[in-house]
Design a protein around this motif. Structure first.
Motif, PDB file in Angstrom:
ATOM      1  N   LEU A 159      45.350  23.353  42.394  1.00  0.00           N
ATOM      2  CA  LEU A 159      46.573  24.091  42.115  1.00  0.00           C
ATOM      3  C   LEU A 159      46.394  25.512  42.653  1.00  0.00           C
ATOM      4  CD1 LEU A 159      49.348  24.181  40.592  1.00  0.00           C
ATOM      5  CD2 LEU A 159      48.082  25.216  38.688  1.00  0.00           C
ATOM      6  N   PHE A 160      47.229  25.879  43.610  1.00  0.00           N
ATOM      7  CA  PHE A 160      47.252  27.250  44.106  1.00  0.00           C
ATOM      8  C   PHE A 160      48.255  27.998  43.225  1.00  0.00           C
ATOM      9  CE2 PHE A 160      46.009  24.560  47.693  1.00  0.00           C
ATOM     10  CZ  PHE A 160      44.845  25.192  48.118  1.00  0.00           C
ATOM     11  N   SER A 161      47.736  28.716  42.235  1.00  0.00           N
ATOM     12  CA  SER A 161      48.589  29.164  41.126  1.00  0.00           C
ATOM     13  C   SER A 161      49.108  30.581  41.266  1.00  0.00           C
ATOM     14  CB  SER A 161      47.807  29.038  39.812  1.00  0.00           C
ATOM     15  OG  SER A 161      46.730  29.956  39.793  1.00  0.00           O
ATOM     16  N   ASN A 162      48.718  31.274  42.326  1.00  0.00           N
ATOM     17  CA  ASN A 162      49.136  32.657  42.530  1.00  0.00           C
ATOM     18  C   ASN A 162      48.785  33.509  41.305  1.00  0.00           C
ATOM     19  OD1 ASN A 162      51.428  34.963  42.796  1.00  0.00           O
ATOM     20  ND2 ASN A 162      50.697  34.266  44.777  1.00  0.00           N
ATOM     21  N   ASP A 163      49.754  34.236  40.709  1.00  0.00           N
ATOM     22  CA  ASP A 163      49.406  35.150  39.609  1.00  0.00           C
ATOM     23  C   ASP A 163      48.932  34.412  38.353  1.00  0.00           C
ATOM     24  OD1 ASP A 163      49.823  37.647  40.778  1.00  0.00           O
ATOM     25  OD2 ASP A 163      51.958  37.653  40.296  1.00  0.00           O
ATOM     26  N   ALA A 164      49.489  33.229  38.087  1.00  0.00           N
ATOM     27  CA  ALA A 164      49.154  32.521  36.846  1.00  0.00           C
ATOM     28  C   ALA A 164      47.662  32.210  36.789  1.00  0.00           C
ATOM     29  CB  ALA A 164      49.954  31.227  36.751  1.00  0.00           C
ATOM     30  N   PHE A 165      47.072  32.451  35.645  1.00  0.00           N
ATOM     31  CA  PHE A 165      45.656  32.184  35.346  1.00  0.00           C
ATOM     32  C   PHE A 165      44.688  33.152  36.050  1.00  0.00           C
ATOM     33  CE2 PHE A 165      47.899  27.985  35.566  1.00  0.00           C
ATOM     34  CZ  PHE A 165      48.103  27.865  34.210  1.00  0.00           C
ATOM     35  N   GLY A 166      45.252  34.177  36.705  1.00  0.00           N
ATOM     36  CA  GLY A 166      44.404  35.108  37.453  1.00  0.00           C
ATOM     37  C   GLY A 166      43.869  36.234  36.589  1.00  0.00           C
ATOM     38  N   ASP A 176      34.381  30.349  38.396  1.00  0.00           N
ATOM     39  CA  ASP A 176      34.195  30.702  36.984  1.00  0.00           C
ATOM     40  C   ASP A 176      32.758  30.462  36.517  1.00  0.00           C
ATOM     41  OD1 ASP A 176      34.501  27.953  37.219  1.00  0.00           O
ATOM     42  OD2 ASP A 176      35.976  27.753  35.601  1.00  0.00           O
ATOM     43  N   ASP A 177      32.122  29.384  37.020  1.00  0.00           N
ATOM     44  CA  ASP A 177      30.766  29.081  36.551  1.00  0.00           C
ATOM     45  C   ASP A 177      29.707  29.930  37.252  1.00  0.00           C
ATOM     46  OD1 ASP A 177      30.716  27.799  39.065  1.00  0.00           O
ATOM     47  OD2 ASP A 177      31.399  25.937  38.144  1.00  0.00           O
ATOM     48  N   GLY A 221      45.547  33.619  42.456  1.00  0.00           N
ATOM     49  CA  GLY A 221      45.880  34.670  43.417  1.00  0.00           C
ATOM     50  C   GLY A 221      45.054  35.927  43.237  1.00  0.00           C
ATOM     51  N   HIS A 222      44.459  36.096  42.054  1.00  0.00           N
ATOM     52  CA  HIS A 222      43.588  37.250  41.782  1.00  0.00           C
ATOM     53  C   HIS A 222      42.337  36.783  41.056  1.00  0.00           C
ATOM     54  CE1 HIS A 222      46.757  40.150  42.730  1.00  0.00           C
ATOM     55  NE2 HIS A 222      47.567  39.536  41.898  1.00  0.00           N
ATOM     56  N   GLY A 223      41.215  37.306  41.467  1.00  0.00           N
ATOM     57  CA  GLY A 223      39.998  37.125  40.687  1.00  0.00           C
ATOM     58  C   GLY A 223      39.307  35.796  40.928  1.00  0.00           C
ATOM     59  N   ILE A 224      38.841  35.215  39.830  1.00  0.00           N
ATOM     60  CA  ILE A 224      37.888  34.110  39.857  1.00  0.00           C
ATOM     61  C   ILE A 224      38.612  32.764  39.766  1.00  0.00           C
ATOM     62  CG2 ILE A 224      35.860  33.167  38.666  1.00  0.00           C
ATOM     63  CD1 ILE A 224      35.593  36.078  39.894  1.00  0.00           C
ATOM     64  N   LEU A 225      38.176  31.809  40.591  1.00  0.00           N
ATOM     65  CA  LEU A 225      38.788  30.469  40.606  1.00  0.00           C
ATOM     66  C   LEU A 225      38.215  29.647  39.446  1.00  0.00           C
ATOM     67  CD1 LEU A 225      38.879  31.644  43.586  1.00  0.00           C
ATOM     68  CD2 LEU A 225      39.014  29.260  44.340  1.00  0.00           C
ATOM     69  N   TRP A 226      39.094  28.819  38.881  1.00  0.00           N
ATOM     70  CA  TRP A 226      38.699  27.989  37.733  1.00  0.00           C
ATOM     71  C   TRP A 226      38.347  26.583  38.196  1.00  0.00           C
ATOM     72  CZ3 TRP A 226      38.334  30.633  33.221  1.00  0.00           C
ATOM     73  CH2 TRP A 226      39.074  31.805  33.079  1.00  0.00           C
ATOM     74  N   ARG A 227      37.112  26.146  37.971  1.00  0.00           N
ATOM     75  CA  ARG A 227      36.753  24.751  38.258  1.00  0.00           C
ATOM     76  C   ARG A 227      35.970  24.136  37.102  1.00  0.00           C
ATOM     77  NH1 ARG A 227      32.059  25.485  43.008  1.00  0.00           N
ATOM     78  NH2 ARG A 227      30.554  26.528  41.665  1.00  0.00           N
TER      79      ARG A 227
END
Ligand code: FEO
Length: 386
Positions: A159-166, A176-177, A221-227
Motif C-alpha cells: 500500500l502506497f499510503s502517502n501521508d496516512a501512517f507516516g 520499522d524493524d 509518504g513520510h518516514g519509516i515504512l511499515w512491514r
C-alpha cells in the motif's frame, strides 16, 4: 544518491530532510523524509515525488537504476507540495509520462499549481496495469486534503499510503524493524494528532476501505515504512480515529510571576494522587504540537494563564487556536489562572474550551495574586472528586 531496493524491482527514490524543524508550524525535531517509489515493470512507474528543493535527489536516485526518461507513469497520490513539488522537474525529464491523479480534486490542484501537464484522472476503484503488476486507486478524501488517495499493488501487497501512517522522522534506515519502534510510534502519533486529528471520520472510512486489502508493506509518504508492525499502526489509527482516551491529564499553561505555575503544580499533584498520569507543559519551553500529541489520547485537559492586558497570555491563545482547528472530541477540560486585577483570562479560556467542544468538568480555578494554602487544598479536593 542511490536508490534503495525495497522489494525486487521496487525502489525507494525519495529524499531525507535531516534539518527540517518546522512543518507549517508543527515542530519536527527529528526531521522528515519525502518518500517516492520507482517500480520497474513494462511501464516504469514513479509513485509520488518530493518537496521541490529535493528534486535533484529524486532524479539522481532514479538515474542510479534507470534513465528517468523511461518513466511511463507518475502517480501523484496527493497535491500538497511536499509530495508534488518535484513534478515540474521530473516531468521535464520524462516528457512522455502520464501523471495519474485523483478525479476531480487532484487534477484541479495539480493544474492550479503546475499548469497543463499530461494528466490522467482516476477514480476510486479504478486500476492501471503496468505489466505484471496492477495499481489500484482508493480515494481517501480529506485525509487530509480533498485530493488525497492511496495506491495499492495487489501482486506485491504494497500500500502506497502517502501521508496516512507516516511520520516526520529522518532516518537512513527505511523499515520499522530497523528503527526503534517507540520512536516511530511516537512520531506516528504526533503526525496523526497534528495533521489528521480533525479527520477522524474520514480516517475511519479509509480504514474500512483498506481492511479488505491484503497488505504486507505500507510504503508511507513520510518516514519509516511499515512491514513488521502493520497491526500495531492500524490498531493505533483505529483508536486515534475513534477518539479513544486514556486516564491521563494534560496540564498546559503559561505563567508571569509563578502563581499560575503554582496552580499547575497543584493540579499535577492532585491528578497524581488520584492515580492519573500527567503530561505537564509550560508553554515557555514546550511547543504546541507536542502538547497536541498528548491531547490526542488524554481524558483531561487543564489550561492555565494569568491575565495580561485583560486577555490570556498569547502563548495560551495560540495553543487554544491550534487545537480548536483540530477539533478534539470527548475531552474533559477546565481553566485555571491567577490575576492581579481584572482577571479575565480564566473565563476567556473556559469560553474557548467550550467553543472547542470540550466538556467542562471542573469549575474554573481563578486566584488573585498568590494562591493560599486553603485555595490549593480546595483544588486538591475538587480534582479528587472528578
Ligand atoms: Fe505530506 Fe499532506 O502532505
Amino acid at each position: 544518491m542511490q536508490a534503495i531496493e525495497i522489494k525486487p524491482g521496487i525502489y525507494w527514490v525519495g529524499a531525507i530532510d535531516w534539518s527540517m524543524r518546522s512543518f507549517h508550524g508543527y515542530s519536527t525535531n527529528r526531521g522528515s523524509s519525502y518518500n517516492a517509489y520507482l517500480i520497474l515493470d513494462d511501464k516504469v512507474t514513479l509513485i509520488d515525488t518530493v518537496k521541490a528543493p529535493f528534486a535533484d535527489d529524486l532524479v539522481a536516485r532514479i538515474a542510479s537504476v534507470i534513465d528517468p526518461a523511461k518513466i511511463d507513469y507518475i502517480v501523484s497520490n496527493h497535491v500538497e507540495p511536499d509530495h508534488s513539488g518535484g513534478l515540474p522537474i521530473i516531468s521535464r525529464c520524462c516528457p512522455n509520462a502520464k501523471i495519474i491523479t485523483s478525479s476531480p480534486q487532484g487534477l484541479r490542484g495539480l493544474t492550479a499549481r503546475y499548469g497543463n501537464l499530461p494528466y490522467q484522472e482516476v477514480k476510486t476503484g479504478e486500476a492501471l496495469s503496468i505489466g505484471k503488476r496492477t495499481l489500484k486507486f482508493v480515494a481517501t478524501p480529506m485525509l487530509h486534503w480533498p485530493d488525497s488517495m492511496v495506491t495499492y499493488c495487489p501482486e506485491e501487497k504494497i500500500l502506497f499510503s502517502n501521508d496516512a501512517f507516516g511520520q516526520h522522522l529522518a532516518s537512513n534506515k527505511r523499515f520499522d524493524d530497523e528503527n526503534a519502534l517507540p520512536v516511530v510510534m511516537e512520531e506516528a502519533k504526533k503526525y496523526y494528532a497534528n495533521i489528521l486529528m480533525l479527520f477522524g471520520k474520514q480516517a475511519q472510512g479509509a480504514l474500512k476501505a483498506l481492511s479488505a486489502l491484503d497488505i504486507e508493506l505500507i510504503a508511507v509518504g513520510h518516514g519509516i515504512l511499515w512491514r513488521s508492525h502493520i497491526p500495531e499502526i492500524l490498531a493505533s489509527y483505529e483508536n486515534w480515529s475513534k477518539n479513544e482516551r486514556d486516564d491521563h491529564a494534560v496540564i498546559v499553561f503559561d505563567t508571569m510571576w509563578g502563581s499560575t505555575e503554582r496552580l499547575a503544580d497543584t493540579i499535577a499533584d492532585s491528578f497524581t494522587e488520584k492515580g492519573i498520569a500527567v503530561s505537564f507543559f509550560d508553554l515557555r519551553s514546550n511547543h504546541i504540537s507536542d502538547v497536541t500529541t498528548e491531547v490526542l489520547t488524554s481524558k483531561y485537559l487543564a489550561v492555565g494563564s494569568p491575565t495580561l492586558n485583560n486577555q490570556m497570555m498569547p502563548s495560551v491563545a495560540c495553543f487554544l487556536c491550534y487545537i480548536k482547528g483540530l477539533q478534539p472530541k470527548g475531552l474533559q477540560a477546565f481553566a485555571f489562572g491567577s490575576y492581579g486585577w481584572g482577571g479575565q483570562s480564566v473565563g476567556l479560556i473556559e469560553d474557548e474550551l467550550k467553543a472547542i467542544g470540550c466538556e467542562i468538568c471542573l469549575e474554573k480555578i481563578r486566584v488573585a495574586n498568590v494562591p493560599t494554602r486553603a485555595q490549593l487544598a480546595t483544588i486538591r479536593d475538587q480534582i479528587n472528586s472528578l
